[in-house]
Design a protein around this motif. Structure first.
Motif, short mmCIF file in Angstrom:
data_model
loop_
_atom_site.label_atom_id
_atom_site.label_comp_id
_atom_site.label_asym_id
_atom_site.label_seq_id
_atom_site.Cartn_x
_atom_site.Cartn_y
_atom_site.Cartn_z
N LEU A 1 0.82 -1.21 0.00
CA LEU A 1 0.00 0.00 0.00
C LEU A 1 0.86 1.27 0.00
O LEU A 1 0.43 2.31 -0.50
N LEU A 2 2.07 1.17 0.55
CA LEU A 2 2.95 2.33 0.54
C LEU A 2 3.34 2.72 -0.88
O LEU A 2 3.55 3.90 -1.19
N GLY A 3 3.45 1.70 -1.75
CA GLY A 3 3.79 1.98 -3.15
C GLY A 3 5.24 2.38 -3.32
O GLY A 3 6.05 2.29 -2.39
N GLY A 4 5.58 2.81 -4.51
CA GLY A 4 6.95 3.20 -4.79
C GLY A 4 7.61 2.24 -5.76
O GLY A 4 7.01 1.31 -6.28
N ASP A 5 8.89 2.50 -6.01
CA ASP A 5 9.66 1.66 -6.93
C ASP A 5 10.52 0.67 -6.15
O ASP A 5 10.47 0.62 -4.92
N GLY A 6 11.31 -0.08 -6.86
CA GLY A 6 12.24 -1.01 -6.23
C GLY A 6 11.52 -2.12 -5.50
O GLY A 6 10.58 -2.73 -6.01
N ILE A 7 11.95 -2.38 -4.28
CA ILE A 7 11.39 -3.49 -3.49
C ILE A 7 9.90 -3.31 -3.26
O ILE A 7 9.11 -4.26 -3.39
N LEU A 8 9.47 -2.10 -2.90
CA LEU A 8 8.05 -1.85 -2.65
C LEU A 8 7.23 -2.11 -3.91
O LEU A 8 6.11 -2.64 -3.84
N GLY A 9 7.76 -1.72 -5.05
CA GLY A 9 7.07 -1.98 -6.31
C GLY A 9 6.96 -3.47 -6.60
O GLY A 9 5.94 -3.95 -7.10
N ASP A 10 8.03 -4.21 -6.28
CA ASP A 10 8.00 -5.67 -6.48
C ASP A 10 6.95 -6.32 -5.60
O ASP A 10 6.24 -7.24 -6.03
N ILE A 11 6.85 -5.87 -4.35
CA ILE A 11 5.86 -6.44 -3.44
C ILE A 11 4.45 -6.14 -3.93
O ILE A 11 3.56 -7.02 -3.93
N ARG A 12 4.21 -4.89 -4.36
CA ARG A 12 2.89 -4.55 -4.89
C ARG A 12 2.56 -5.40 -6.11
O ARG A 12 1.42 -5.87 -6.27
N ALA A 13 3.55 -5.61 -6.98
CA ALA A 13 3.33 -6.45 -8.15
C ALA A 13 2.97 -7.88 -7.75
O ALA A 13 2.25 -8.58 -8.48
N GLY A 14 3.47 -8.33 -6.59
CA GLY A 14 3.13 -9.66 -6.12
C GLY A 14 1.64 -9.81 -5.88
O GLY A 14 1.07 -10.89 -6.11
N PHE A 15 0.99 -8.74 -5.42
CA PHE A 15 -0.46 -8.77 -5.20
C PHE A 15 -1.23 -8.49 -6.50
O PHE A 15 -2.19 -9.20 -6.82
N THR A 16 -0.84 -7.44 -7.22
CA THR A 16 -1.65 -6.97 -8.35
C THR A 16 -1.45 -7.79 -9.62
O THR A 16 -2.34 -7.85 -10.47
N GLY A 17 -0.31 -8.43 -9.78
CA GLY A 17 -0.04 -9.16 -11.02
C GLY A 17 -0.15 -10.66 -10.88
O GLY A 17 0.40 -11.40 -11.70
N VAL A 18 -0.89 -11.11 -9.87
CA VAL A 18 -0.93 -12.54 -9.57
C VAL A 18 -1.48 -13.36 -10.73
O VAL A 18 -1.00 -14.46 -11.00
N LEU A 19 -2.47 -12.84 -11.46
CA LEU A 19 -3.05 -13.60 -12.57
C LEU A 19 -2.26 -13.41 -13.86
O LEU A 19 -2.11 -14.34 -14.65
N SER A 20 -1.74 -12.20 -14.06
CA SER A 20 -1.04 -11.92 -15.31
C SER A 20 0.28 -12.68 -15.41
O SER A 20 0.78 -12.93 -16.52
N ARG A 21 0.88 -13.03 -14.29
CA ARG A 21 2.16 -13.75 -14.35
C ARG A 21 1.98 -15.17 -14.89
O ARG A 21 2.92 -15.76 -15.42
N GLY A 22 0.80 -15.75 -14.70
CA GLY A 22 0.49 -17.04 -15.29
C GLY A 22 1.04 -18.24 -14.56
O GLY A 22 1.04 -19.35 -15.10
N HIS A 23 1.51 -18.06 -13.32
CA HIS A 23 2.06 -19.20 -12.58
C HIS A 23 1.51 -19.22 -11.14
O HIS A 23 2.23 -19.48 -10.19
N LEU A 24 0.20 -18.96 -11.05
CA LEU A 24 -0.44 -18.91 -9.74
C LEU A 24 -0.32 -20.23 -9.00
O LEU A 24 -0.02 -20.27 -7.80
N LEU A 25 -0.54 -21.34 -9.69
CA LEU A 25 -0.48 -22.65 -9.04
C LEU A 25 0.90 -22.90 -8.44
O LEU A 25 1.00 -23.37 -7.30
N GLU A 26 1.93 -22.58 -9.20
CA GLU A 26 3.30 -22.80 -8.69
C GLU A 26 3.60 -21.89 -7.50
O GLU A 26 4.25 -22.32 -6.54
N GLU A 27 3.13 -20.64 -7.54
CA GLU A 27 3.37 -19.72 -6.42
C GLU A 27 2.64 -20.19 -5.17
O GLU A 27 3.17 -20.09 -4.05
N VAL A 28 1.41 -20.69 -5.35
CA VAL A 28 0.67 -21.23 -4.21
C VAL A 28 1.38 -22.45 -3.65
O VAL A 28 1.49 -22.63 -2.42
N LEU A 29 1.89 -23.29 -4.54
CA LEU A 29 2.59 -24.50 -4.10
C LEU A 29 3.84 -24.15 -3.30
O LEU A 29 4.17 -24.82 -2.31
N VAL A 30 4.55 -23.10 -3.71
CA VAL A 30 5.71 -22.64 -2.94
C VAL A 30 5.29 -22.31 -1.51
O VAL A 30 5.95 -22.68 -0.54
#
Length: 332
Positions: free
Chosen positions: A215-244
């Protein structure tokens, strides 16, 4: 049994995490950063934790308090702090396998070796006697660290890994101290209570922290974390991420139950560490055969052999006890 469960969960967990971060799975054009992997894997771990404790019917062991007229399980002060440490361990472990240029076995030895050094120190501080098989196994485990790590480590990797390893080891130190003080009594009910109260804190805290940072947003690490939430379907590997995440929770469950054994930390920690490092060797072999990554080196294989020796030494007291004649009239 717990050691085998830890091994069985850790091998696919570390291999799959490395494959996702390296973009090695079929159809991947680029890797997924460790911080981007954390949100989905942490949420899957949270679900896995609640399902496991519910199926085992272990919620009744936790301390309960009345909140708004309802009795709900709540952690104590020390299990709350231990849960925070466990959350840090989960996060730093997942990140360690995504560092560029770091082999699975090297990172495992770097982090596991530090915990091996902490084990007898915690025992001394807790007033526990360390038996000779534990000292021998500890020495063999540290020898495995030296042999497998060798001298071929880049300075850049050490700088990148320093903070991750430091947080990991500090968290383990407090966690082992708390376990030794509160839970390693030999009473199963006490150990289960500690386990449940710690686990009910660890993954929810990790998910909440990741959500706050996103929620803080920003670039770098914060941007990567936000992408983890917002891009979960677009990455196309949800099953593998859940399995991890589910496999990560499996390592947390079995690893925690190993450490809660009533014997000294210089016994339980080598069992825990050896299982994970041997799993790392298996994961490295698997990735080599599957996607062509470098296989296990001679030094790493020698280190793994020393760990097998360490586990054999730890088994000596149990084997001797089984061979000792039973007193007349003793129960079978």
């Amino acid at each position: 049994m717990y050691a085998f469960g830890y091994f069985a969960a850790y091998a696919p967990y570390s291999a799959l995490t490395k494959a996702l971060s390296g973009g090695l799975l079929p159809g991947m054009t680029h890797g997924i950063s460790g911080f981007t992997l954390l949100p989905v894997s942490a949420m899957a771990s949270l679900v896995g934790m609640f399902v496991f404790i519910t199926l085992k019917r272990w919620w009744r062991y936790a301390g309960h308090r009345e909140v708004l007229g309802l009795r709900v399980p709540l952690p104590g002060r020390w299990t709350l702090l231990s849960g925070f440490c466990s959350a840090a361990i989960i996060g730093t472990t997942t990140l360690s396998y995504t560092l560029p240029g770091a082999s699975i076995v090297f990172m495992m030895l770097l982090m596991r070796g530090g915990v091996l050094v902490l084990a007898p120190l915690v025992d001394v501080l807790s007033g526990r006697r360390v038996r000779w098989p534990s000292w021998v196994a500890l020495g063999l485990s540290l020898g495995a660290l030296v042999v497998a790590t060798g001298t071929n480590v880049s300075f850049t990797l050490t700088l990148v890994a320093a903070l991750d390893v430091g947080v990991y080891l500090a968290s383990y130190f407090f966690r082992l101290r708390a376990m030794s003080h509160l839970a390693k009594s030999g009473d199963p009910a006490v150990s289960i209570r500690y386990f449940v109260e710690e686990q009910m804190v660890a993954t929810p805290v990790l998910v909440a922290l990741l959500a706050f940072l996103a929620l803080l947003g920003g670039d770098g690490i914060l941007g990567d974390i936000r992408a983890g939430f917002t891009g979960v379907l677009s990455r196309g590997h949800l099953l593998e991420e859940v399995l991890v995440g589910l496999l990560s929770q499996g390592t947390g469950i079995f690893g925690g139950l190993i450490l809660l054994d009533s014997r000294e930390n210089a016994f339980t920690v080598p069992v825990n560490r050896a299982s994970s490092v041997l799993a790392g060797v298996l994961a490295t072999w698997g990735l080599s055969a599957w996607v062509g990554l470098p296989g296990v080196g001679v030094g790493e294989l020698a280190g793994a052999s020393l760990l097998v020796g360490a586990m054999a030494v730890l088994a000596v007291p149990t084997v001797l006890a089984m061979r000792r004649p039973r007193p007349s009239g003793a129960l079978p």
